[in-house]
Design a protein around this motif. Structure first.
Motif, short mmCIF file in Angstrom:
data_model
loop_
_atom_site.label_atom_id
_atom_site.label_comp_id
_atom_site.label_asym_id
_atom_site.label_seq_id
_atom_site.Cartn_x
_atom_site.Cartn_y
_atom_site.Cartn_z
N LEU A 139 54.53 19.91 7.33
CA LEU A 139 55.24 19.90 8.60
C LEU A 139 56.60 20.59 8.42
O LEU A 139 57.44 20.10 7.67
N PRO A 140 56.85 21.71 9.10
CA PRO A 140 58.12 22.41 8.93
C PRO A 140 59.23 21.82 9.79
O PRO A 140 59.02 21.49 10.95
N ALA A 141 60.41 21.68 9.20
CA ALA A 141 61.56 21.13 9.92
C ALA A 141 62.63 22.21 10.03
O ALA A 141 62.46 23.20 10.71
N GLY A 142 63.76 22.04 9.32
CA GLY A 142 64.87 22.97 9.44
C GLY A 142 64.57 24.36 8.90
O GLY A 142 63.77 24.52 7.98
N VAL A 143 65.24 25.36 9.47
CA VAL A 143 65.08 26.75 9.03
C VAL A 143 66.46 27.40 9.03
O VAL A 143 67.30 27.12 9.88
N LEU A 144 66.69 28.28 8.03
CA LEU A 144 68.02 28.87 7.86
C LEU A 144 67.89 30.23 7.19
O LEU A 144 67.14 30.40 6.24
N ASN A 145 68.65 31.20 7.69
CA ASN A 145 68.72 32.53 7.08
C ASN A 145 69.98 32.60 6.22
O ASN A 145 71.09 32.45 6.74
N ILE A 146 69.81 32.80 4.92
CA ILE A 146 70.95 32.97 4.02
C ILE A 146 70.83 34.34 3.37
O ILE A 146 70.00 34.57 2.50
N HIS A 147 71.63 35.28 3.85
CA HIS A 147 71.68 36.64 3.30
C HIS A 147 70.29 37.27 3.21
O HIS A 147 69.92 37.86 2.20
N GLY A 148 69.52 37.14 4.30
CA GLY A 148 68.22 37.79 4.37
C GLY A 148 67.07 36.99 3.79
O GLY A 148 65.92 37.40 3.90
N LYS A 149 67.35 35.85 3.19
CA LYS A 149 66.30 34.96 2.69
C LYS A 149 66.15 33.81 3.69
O LYS A 149 67.14 33.22 4.12
N ILE A 150 64.90 33.50 4.03
CA ILE A 150 64.63 32.48 5.04
C ILE A 150 64.20 31.20 4.32
O ILE A 150 63.22 31.19 3.57
#
Length: 219
Positions: A139-150
């Motif tokens: 089950l996917p929860a939070g998502v974040l882009n850090i310098h092109g990495k997801i």
């Protein structure tokens, strides 16, 4: 997760988070015995929101996007003027989080019920699917882009308990890393301060400071 709703969007001194309430479990966190930096969050302002199942937040300019979970739209809130300026129709059935892609006007969206990570564009206040990634039984929860990495937090429920993972994708959606989050129970959403990852927990109602390389909790 429960269906209790936070009615306010809290703007805090060091980062932006909205944490849902959660049921009580008989769980003892091994990290409590560690010597960690501790912080007090000072609420600077509250913005009243309509009732719904508020989930992850995304900051863009002077707007905060609020993902609304099961059957909900994504709200765009002008936090300076304290008003909703747009409602965006979701691509799936239970939007957890949203973050920017490296491609202009494209976004990554996690969906809890669909168990998918969508790449979308927004047209006429509606999310249009470009591509999708299945997380299978997780089950996917939070998502974040850090310098092109997801980065995506996932939950894997098993007969012996739930395991939590931090997935890393490139900006084309290829999985490049999968590591277990062992110290945080019910991790939810994330923020990045250019040095550390901050992760909320539905269970403890706390925000944890985490070393991204080692996934060690440091505060």
């Amino acid at each position: 997760k429960m269906n209790h709703i936070k009615k306010y969007l809290c703007i805090c001194a060091f980062t932006f988070f909205c944490v849902s309430t959660s049921p009580v479990f008989s769980h003892s966190e091994s990290t409590e015995s560690k010597k960690l930096e501790k912080y007090k969050i000072r609420v600077l302002e509250k913005i009243e929101l309509p009732k719904h199942y508020h989930e992850g937040l995304y900051l863009k300019g002077q707007n905060i996007w609020v993902s609304n979970g099961q059957g909900g739209e994504t709200w765009v809130i002008d936090y300076e003027n304290k008003k909703m300026v747009e409602k965006i129709e979701s691509v799936g059935t239970f939007t957890e989080g949203i973050t920017i892609s490296d491609i202009p006007d494209e976004y990554w969206v996690t969906d809890w019920e669909d168990r998918k990570i969508y790449k979308v564009k927004i047209q006429n206040s509606k999310m249009i699917k470009i591509s999708e990634i299945s997380t299978d039984s997780e089950l996917p929860a939070g998502v974040l882009n850090i310098h092109g990495k997801i980065y995506v937090i996932t939950w894997l429920r098993t007969p012996t308990g739930t395991k939590y993972y931090l997935l890393e994708f490139d900006n084309y959606g290829k999985l490049t890393s999968k590591r277990q989050l062992e110290d945080i129970y019910e991790p939810a959403h994330m923020a990045w301060d250019e040095q550390y990852l901050w992760i909320t927990s539905w269970y403890s109602k706390k925000v944890y400071k985490v070393n991204l390389e080692s996934l060690e909790e440091v505060g």
